[in-house]
Enzyme design. Sequence first.
Site, PDB file in Angstrom:
ATOM      1  N   ASP A 114       2.966 -10.932  -4.933  1.00  0.00           N
ATOM      2  CA  ASP A 114       1.586 -10.439  -5.089  1.00  0.00           C
ATOM      3  C   ASP A 114       1.569  -9.777  -6.471  1.00  0.00           C
ATOM      4  O   ASP A 114       2.416 -10.108  -7.325  1.00  0.00           O
ATOM      5  CB  ASP A 114       1.223  -9.456  -3.962  1.00  0.00           C
ATOM      6  CG  ASP A 114      -0.285  -9.161  -3.894  1.00  0.00           C
ATOM      7  OD1 ASP A 114      -1.026  -9.988  -3.363  1.00  0.00           O
ATOM      8  OD2 ASP A 114      -0.720  -8.099  -4.385  1.00  0.00           O
TER       9      ASP A 114
ATOM     10  N   LYS B 176       2.058  -7.211   4.988  1.00  0.00           N
ATOM     11  CA  LYS B 176       2.033  -6.960   3.537  1.00  0.00           C
ATOM     12  C   LYS B 176       2.986  -5.815   3.246  1.00  0.00           C
ATOM     13  O   LYS B 176       3.219  -4.964   4.102  1.00  0.00           O
ATOM     14  CB  LYS B 176       0.622  -6.551   3.101  1.00  0.00           C
ATOM     15  CG  LYS B 176       0.363  -6.702   1.630  1.00  0.00           C
ATOM     16  CD  LYS B 176      -0.086  -8.104   1.297  1.00  0.00           C
ATOM     17  CE  LYS B 176      -0.272  -8.345  -0.166  1.00  0.00           C
ATOM     18  NZ  LYS B 176      -0.937  -9.627  -0.404  1.00  0.00           N
TER      19      LYS B 176
HETATM   20  P1  NDP Z   1      -0.355 -10.596 -11.246  1.00  0.00           P
HETATM   21  O1  NDP Z   1       0.545  -9.442 -11.205  1.00  0.00           O
HETATM   22  O2  NDP Z   1       0.161 -11.917 -11.662  1.00  0.00           O
HETATM   23  O3  NDP Z   1      -1.636 -10.265 -12.128  1.00  0.00           O
HETATM   24  C1  NDP Z   1      -2.465  -9.186 -11.829  1.00  0.00           C
HETATM   25  C2  NDP Z   1      -3.593  -9.131 -12.834  1.00  0.00           C
HETATM   26  O4  NDP Z   1      -4.570  -8.195 -12.394  1.00  0.00           O
HETATM   27  C3  NDP Z   1      -3.129  -8.655 -14.202  1.00  0.00           C
HETATM   28  O5  NDP Z   1      -3.944  -9.206 -15.192  1.00  0.00           O
HETATM   29  C4  NDP Z   1      -3.337  -7.150 -14.084  1.00  0.00           C
HETATM   30  O6  NDP Z   1      -3.501  -6.487 -15.317  1.00  0.00           O
HETATM   31  C5  NDP Z   1      -4.614  -7.082 -13.291  1.00  0.00           C
HETATM   32  N1  NDP Z   1      -4.645  -5.831 -12.533  1.00  0.00           N
HETATM   33  C6  NDP Z   1      -3.773  -5.425 -11.595  1.00  0.00           C
HETATM   34  N2  NDP Z   1      -4.082  -4.209 -11.150  1.00  0.00           N
HETATM   35  C7  NDP Z   1      -5.179  -3.841 -11.835  1.00  0.00           C
HETATM   36  C8  NDP Z   1      -5.990  -2.690 -11.817  1.00  0.00           C
HETATM   37  N3  NDP Z   1      -5.714  -1.649 -11.003  1.00  0.00           N
HETATM   38  N4  NDP Z   1      -7.066  -2.659 -12.638  1.00  0.00           N
HETATM   39  C9  NDP Z   1      -7.345  -3.713 -13.474  1.00  0.00           C
HETATM   40  N5  NDP Z   1      -6.604  -4.833 -13.544  1.00  0.00           N
HETATM   41  C10 NDP Z   1      -5.536  -4.885 -12.726  1.00  0.00           C
HETATM   42  O7  NDP Z   1      -0.985 -10.694  -9.756  1.00  0.00           O
HETATM   43  P2  NDP Z   1      -1.689 -11.924  -9.035  1.00  0.00           P
HETATM   44  O8  NDP Z   1      -2.420 -12.762 -10.010  1.00  0.00           O
HETATM   45  O9  NDP Z   1      -0.683 -12.557  -8.152  1.00  0.00           O
HETATM   46  O10 NDP Z   1      -2.712 -11.159  -8.076  1.00  0.00           O
HETATM   47  C11 NDP Z   1      -4.065 -10.903  -8.445  1.00  0.00           C
HETATM   48  C12 NDP Z   1      -4.909 -10.711  -7.188  1.00  0.00           C
HETATM   49  O11 NDP Z   1      -4.835 -11.873  -6.365  1.00  0.00           O
HETATM   50  C13 NDP Z   1      -4.473  -9.558  -6.280  1.00  0.00           C
HETATM   51  O12 NDP Z   1      -5.613  -9.014  -5.660  1.00  0.00           O
HETATM   52  C14 NDP Z   1      -3.626 -10.246  -5.219  1.00  0.00           C
HETATM   53  O13 NDP Z   1      -3.574  -9.526  -4.013  1.00  0.00           O
HETATM   54  C15 NDP Z   1      -4.427 -11.541  -5.050  1.00  0.00           C
HETATM   55  N6  NDP Z   1      -3.717 -12.661  -4.458  1.00  0.00           N
HETATM   56  C16 NDP Z   1      -2.552 -13.135  -4.995  1.00  0.00           C
HETATM   57  C17 NDP Z   1      -1.925 -14.223  -4.418  1.00  0.00           C
HETATM   58  C18 NDP Z   1      -0.716 -14.846  -5.014  1.00  0.00           C
HETATM   59  O14 NDP Z   1      -0.305 -15.891  -4.513  1.00  0.00           O
HETATM   60  N7  NDP Z   1      -0.128 -14.318  -6.069  1.00  0.00           N
HETATM   61  C19 NDP Z   1      -2.449 -14.844  -3.186  1.00  0.00           C
HETATM   62  C20 NDP Z   1      -3.729 -14.326  -2.760  1.00  0.00           C
HETATM   63  C21 NDP Z   1      -4.312 -13.256  -3.369  1.00  0.00           C
HETATM   64  P3  NDP Z   1      -2.342  -5.506 -15.859  1.00  0.00           P
HETATM   65  O15 NDP Z   1      -1.258  -6.409 -16.324  1.00  0.00           O
HETATM   66  O16 NDP Z   1      -2.972  -4.708 -16.925  1.00  0.00           O
HETATM   67  O17 NDP Z   1      -1.913  -4.665 -14.663  1.00  0.00           O
HETATM   68  O1  2IT Z   2      -2.530 -12.078  -0.687  1.00  0.00           O
HETATM   69  C1  2IT Z   2      -1.869 -13.109  -0.451  1.00  0.00           C
HETATM   70  O2  2IT Z   2      -2.283 -13.994   0.301  1.00  0.00           O
HETATM   71  C2  2IT Z   2      -0.584 -13.272  -1.139  1.00  0.00           C
HETATM   72  N1  2IT Z   2      -0.214 -12.432  -1.964  1.00  0.00           N
HETATM   73  C3  2IT Z   2       0.290 -14.431  -0.828  1.00  0.00           C
HETATM   74  C4  2IT Z   2       1.050 -14.191   0.445  1.00  0.00           C
HETATM   75  C5  2IT Z   2       2.089 -15.215   0.790  1.00  0.00           C
HETATM   76  O3  2IT Z   2       2.785 -14.965   1.789  1.00  0.00           O
HETATM   77  O4  2IT Z   2       2.229 -16.237   0.116  1.00  0.00           O
END
Ligand code: NDP
Ligand code: 2IT
Length: 452
Positions: A170, A130
């Site tokens: 992410d 990561k």
């Molecule tokens: P995005 O950047 O697309 O969205 C993040 C969302 O979470 C936004 O609504 C943001 O709000 C909110 N957020 C982020 N930080 C905070 C915080 N400190 N407090 C409150 N709200 C917060 O990210 P993703 O949707 O890609 O990721 C969301 C979660 O999913 C993370 O935990 C990530 O690690 C996990 N994840 C993502 C994957 C992927 O493929 N993208 C795969 C597996 C897991 P704001 O805009 O106000 O910051």
């Molecule tokens: O937390 C996660 O699994 C991700 N942000 C996606 C990682 C990836 O390599 O697609």
Amino acid sequence: MAVTDHVDLNTFVEGVRKRNPGQPEFVQAVQEVAEDIFDFMQDKEKYHKAQILRRIAEPDRVISFRVCWEDDKGNIRVQRAWRVQNNNAIGPYKGGLRFHPSVTESVLKFLAFEQTFKNALTGLPMGGGKGGSNFNPKGKSDNEVMRFCQSLMTELYRHIGADVDVPAGDIGVGGREIGYMFGQYKRLTNVFEGVLTGKGLEYGGSLIRTEATGYGATYFLQNMLKTQGKDIAGHTVVISGSGNVATHAAEKCTQLGGKVLTLSDSEGFIYDPAGMTQEKIDWVKELKNKRRGRISEYAKEFKGSEFHAGKTPWGVKCDLALPCATQNELLGPDADTLLNNGCIAVSEGANMPTNLEGVHKFKAANILYAPGKAANAGGVAVSGLEMSQNSARISWKEEELQRLLQDIMSGIHERCAEYGGKPGTKVIDYVRGANIAGFKKVADAMLAYGIT
Ligand code: NDP
Ligand code: 2IT
């Protein structure tokens, strides 16, 4: 040496805490895994003797570097960035990059540790890594984001490669950022290879990668409900976040007949008692991806919905909950509220959204509770499929990828059930199942390599 001579769980966790001062998120993630693994290892001398968990909880390496860039006003800005290469026992390091002001070495170490188990659970050959930076993309112009991404890649490129380490997106890193970083990697190395995933479809990206995490977390929820003869249809759903994972979880839940009541961001949550529709979800996607606006605008756009500033959505009565924003966003008292309100299942789209107190409450209540390393593995799984397509220089059809994603999520569910079933009951401890199944694969590969 007799098994009883080994350190106990508390001593192990205290050792991790001592060796990693000021890194609470990392210690939390290791403790959650160690609670199950110590129990599993009790009668398995080989894992103790080879110090496997201690080794997985010590990253192979942490690369830390400065990223300097110039903003639109000509100011020189200095950011911190890291790549944590946790473990490559079963494949190249693989995991996303996060751009958010809250990013620290502790946060990235916890994410890389979790990723090691998650990637093993997918059944694909991917190790865990990561990375990211404390850069805040909010309010930055496209040109500023481009300059930052190019500067970051100017250091990162020497540490990654299609068979070495393959980053992806992410929080704060989506298609735009991956494009800038891939372009810079290609320019620096003169090599066109699958070094990043989540790429645009024009330059080696895979269909359904964008949707995969949110869809996968919903499929996992569906698999859990099926064990009790239930389904998503007709149930109310509370979701946090409004980014990539949250919007696609909302979309799939809605398609499967669930009534999605909430979304959120760091400023508060919206409650829509009428439930979301595809049209409303498309509006949120456009708000977030194109206009880069705030979720509070939803309440102005859709009559009957409300914005609750500064609050998380866990107080809204629901049957099903999907935390899809960030770590430690669902605390012990929130778990109590959900349970008291009759919530029957929780599927974590985010990584470690529930704190340890909350995890213990969900486990004790015997509800259907899927930890992120199982439930959100659909995203990295489709990243793994993107890597395969890139190596073979082909692209698979959407139906094929949809089927593979569903198969992989069912496979993860089966592995969790195999190792997490509570003897003499129908209850599945998905946290324990995911930890043990993920650990076993990585541990057995490490044993094969001897002392490394
Ligand atoms: P995005 O950047 O697309 O969205 C993040 C969302 O979470 C936004 O609504 C943001 O709000 C909110 N957020 C982020 N930080 C905070 C915080 N400190 N407090 C409150 N709200 C917060 O990210 P993703 O949707 O890609 O990721 C969301 C979660 O999913 C993370 O935990 C990530 O690690 C996990 N994840 C993502 C994957 C992927 O493929 N993208 C795969 C597996 C897991 P704001 O805009 O106000 O910051
Ligand atoms: O937390 C996660 O699994 C991700 N942000 C996606 C990682 C990836 O390599 O697609």
